[in-house]
Enzyme design. Structure first.
Site, PDB file in Angstrom:
ATOM      1  N   GLY A  31      -5.977 -74.989  22.285  1.00 36.44           N
ATOM      2  CA  GLY A  31      -7.064 -74.092  21.910  1.00 36.44           C
ATOM      3  C   GLY A  31      -6.699 -73.161  20.772  1.00 36.44           C
ATOM      4  O   GLY A  31      -5.740 -73.381  20.043  1.00 36.44           O
ATOM      5  N   GLN A  35      -8.239 -74.875  11.097  1.00 34.85           N
ATOM      6  CA  GLN A  35      -8.550 -76.047  10.292  1.00 34.85           C
ATOM      7  C   GLN A  35      -7.543 -77.176  10.497  1.00 34.85           C
ATOM      8  O   GLN A  35      -7.887 -78.356  10.352  1.00 34.85           O
ATOM      9  CB  GLN A  35      -8.620 -75.669   8.804  1.00 34.85           C
ATOM     10  CG  GLN A  35      -9.066 -76.808   7.891  1.00 34.85           C
ATOM     11  CD  GLN A  35     -10.402 -77.401   8.310  1.00 34.85           C
ATOM     12  OE1 GLN A  35     -11.354 -76.664   8.566  1.00 34.85           O
ATOM     13  NE2 GLN A  35     -10.485 -78.726   8.393  1.00 34.85           N
ATOM     14  N   HIS A  37      -6.276 -78.131  13.347  1.00 33.99           N
ATOM     15  CA  HIS A  37      -6.775 -78.896  14.489  1.00 33.99           C
ATOM     16  C   HIS A  37      -7.982 -79.743  14.090  1.00 33.99           C
ATOM     17  O   HIS A  37      -8.110 -80.898  14.514  1.00 33.99           O
ATOM     18  CB  HIS A  37      -7.183 -77.953  15.629  1.00 33.99           C
ATOM     19  CG  HIS A  37      -6.055 -77.179  16.227  1.00 33.99           C
ATOM     20  ND1 HIS A  37      -5.878 -75.835  15.992  1.00 33.99           N
ATOM     21  CD2 HIS A  37      -5.047 -77.553  17.056  1.00 33.99           C
ATOM     22  CE1 HIS A  37      -4.819 -75.412  16.659  1.00 33.99           C
ATOM     23  NE2 HIS A  37      -4.289 -76.431  17.304  1.00 33.99           N
ATOM     24  N   GLY A 149      -0.078 -83.282  14.878  1.00 34.16           N
ATOM     25  CA  GLY A 149       0.281 -82.730  13.582  1.00 34.16           C
ATOM     26  C   GLY A 149       1.755 -82.909  13.273  1.00 34.16           C
ATOM     27  O   GLY A 149       2.609 -82.812  14.155  1.00 34.16           O
ATOM     28  N   GLN A 150       2.052 -83.151  12.000  1.00 30.67           N
ATOM     29  CA  GLN A 150       3.441 -83.283  11.573  1.00 30.67           C
ATOM     30  C   GLN A 150       4.151 -81.931  11.485  1.00 30.67           C
ATOM     31  O   GLN A 150       5.373 -81.896  11.351  1.00 30.67           O
ATOM     32  CB  GLN A 150       3.499 -84.003  10.229  1.00 30.67           C
ATOM     33  CG  GLN A 150       3.077 -85.462  10.305  1.00 30.67           C
ATOM     34  CD  GLN A 150       3.061 -86.156   8.963  1.00 30.67           C
ATOM     35  OE1 GLN A 150       3.357 -85.542   7.939  1.00 30.67           O
ATOM     36  NE2 GLN A 150       2.697 -87.425   8.946  1.00 30.67           N
ATOM     37  N   LYS A 151       3.407 -80.830  11.570  1.00 32.92           N
ATOM     38  CA  LYS A 151       4.049 -79.517  11.528  1.00 32.92           C
ATOM     39  C   LYS A 151       5.050 -79.365  12.676  1.00 32.92           C
ATOM     40  O   LYS A 151       6.116 -78.777  12.507  1.00 32.92           O
ATOM     41  CB  LYS A 151       3.003 -78.397  11.585  1.00 32.92           C
ATOM     42  CG  LYS A 151       3.623 -76.992  11.507  1.00 32.92           C
ATOM     43  CD  LYS A 151       2.559 -75.912  11.486  1.00 32.92           C
ATOM     44  CE  LYS A 151       1.940 -75.726  12.838  1.00 32.92           C
ATOM     45  NZ  LYS A 151       2.886 -75.107  13.824  1.00 32.92           N
ATOM     46  N   VAL A 178      -1.476 -79.002   7.469  1.00 34.02           N
ATOM     47  CA  VAL A 178      -2.514 -78.331   6.678  1.00 34.02           C
ATOM     48  C   VAL A 178      -2.013 -76.933   6.338  1.00 34.02           C
ATOM     49  O   VAL A 178      -1.503 -76.214   7.205  1.00 34.02           O
ATOM     50  CB  VAL A 178      -3.844 -78.260   7.456  1.00 34.02           C
ATOM     51  CG1 VAL A 178      -4.904 -77.525   6.643  1.00 34.02           C
ATOM     52  CG2 VAL A 178      -4.319 -79.669   7.809  1.00 34.02           C
ATOM     53  N   LEU A 186      -0.724 -73.753   8.579  1.00 34.01           N
ATOM     54  CA  LEU A 186      -1.681 -73.193   9.526  1.00 34.01           C
ATOM     55  C   LEU A 186      -1.134 -73.311  10.944  1.00 34.01           C
ATOM     56  O   LEU A 186      -0.572 -74.328  11.330  1.00 34.01           O
ATOM     57  CB  LEU A 186      -3.020 -73.922   9.420  1.00 34.01           C
ATOM     58  CG  LEU A 186      -3.759 -73.828   8.085  1.00 34.01           C
ATOM     59  CD1 LEU A 186      -5.179 -74.383   8.230  1.00 34.01           C
ATOM     60  CD2 LEU A 186      -3.810 -72.390   7.572  1.00 34.01           C
TER      61      LEU A 186
END
EC number: 6.3.2.1
Length: 284
Positions: A31, A35, A37, A149-151, A178, A186
């Site tokens: 949650g 952006q 997500h 995500g690759q983050k 992103v 982000l």
């Protein structure tokens, strides 16, 4: 868009879609969506006919009760954003639904090796919590595709290994990080930053990119680069938690033969713990 918190209702809907021959993509989240997500949702939509998103703040992956209590919960806003993004179903279970016997009695899934390295060494039990909840969500949603995500580089590597080791028939799609216009990755945790801290935060990515430029330029004395980068962050007002330059495949210490590296960054800025990463490819 359907919003359900009952696993039985979720399974009924999944079964209906399966009978109709629909493909299903899944995006697990905690949650407080941004952006990044929604980009995962866009990728999911491109891979399947139906998109399921879960919103669950997983207590098993928090090592501090205070962090769990303070994690932002913005369900109404999240559902509005997901509805606008064309999501078909949002699964919003409670801890009591996911862990009816409590955490102490919960069967867990743990990926050996990767769970104890790097971020796992700093946050014992974190990746056990991640792999357990993702396995349970995969069993409930039964997706064809899942987007991450690759983050969270180590998390993505861990999920890929778990899926391969357990022969789960799920394609794992890694989605590029992103970033804001100033380069900051982000993250829901960016909301913890004060205005002044937010102005300083892009230095994490700048320092990471500086390391990459040094390596690509021929400086392969990694301990020295890590020390310089840590000092640079500390001078900018951060408290460095970890800077690791490791083999991008194994996540173990890079050697002279390593040609596929990843720079993993973690640092505190005020109350926020920020992470980032960058892959560096070296010529043979």
């Amino acid at each position: 868009m359907l919003v359900v918190n009952n696993p039985l209702v979720l399974r009924e809907q999944i079964s209906l879609w399966r009978r109709e021959g629909r493909s299903i993509a899944f995006v697990p989240t905690m949650g407080n969506l941004h952006q990044g997500h929604l980009t995962l949702v866009e990728q999911a939509r491109s891979h399947a006919e139906k998109v399921v998103v879960s919103i669950f703040v997983n207590p098993m992956q928090f090592d501090k009760a205070e962090d769990l209590a303070n994690y932002p919960r913005t369900l109404e806003e999240d559902c509005a954003a997901l509805n606008a993004a064309g999501v078909d179903l949002v699964f919003t279970p409670t801890p009591e639904i996911m862990y009816p016997q409590g955490l102490a009695s919960q069967t867990f899934v743990e990926v050996p090796g990767l769970s104890g390295l790097l971020e796992g060494a700093l946050r014992p039990g974190h990746f056990r919590g991640v792999s357990t909840v993702v396995t349970k969500l995969f069993n409930l949603v039964q997706p064809d595709v899942a987007c991450f995500g690759q983050k969270d580089y180590q998390q993505l590597a861990l999920i890929r290994k778990m899926v391969a080791d357990m022969a789960m028939p799920i394609e794992i799609v890694g989605v590029p990080t992103v970033r804001a216009e100033d380069g900051l990755a982000l993250s829901s945790r960016n909301g913890y930053l004060t205005t002044a801290e937010r102005a300083l935060a892009p230095e994490l990515a700048r320092t990471m990119n500086w390391i990459a430029e040094q390596i690509e330029g021929g400086d392969h004395h990694l301990p020295s680069l890590v020390a310089q980068a840590s000092q640079r962050l500390d001078n900018a007002g951060f408290r460095t938690d970890a800077i690791d330059i490791v083999d991008a495949t194994t996540l173990e210490s890079a050697t002279d033969k390593s040609r596929h590296l990843v720079i993993l960054m973690a640092a505190y800025l005020g109350k926020a713990r920020l992470i980032d990463n960058r892959v560096v490819m070296l010529s043979a």
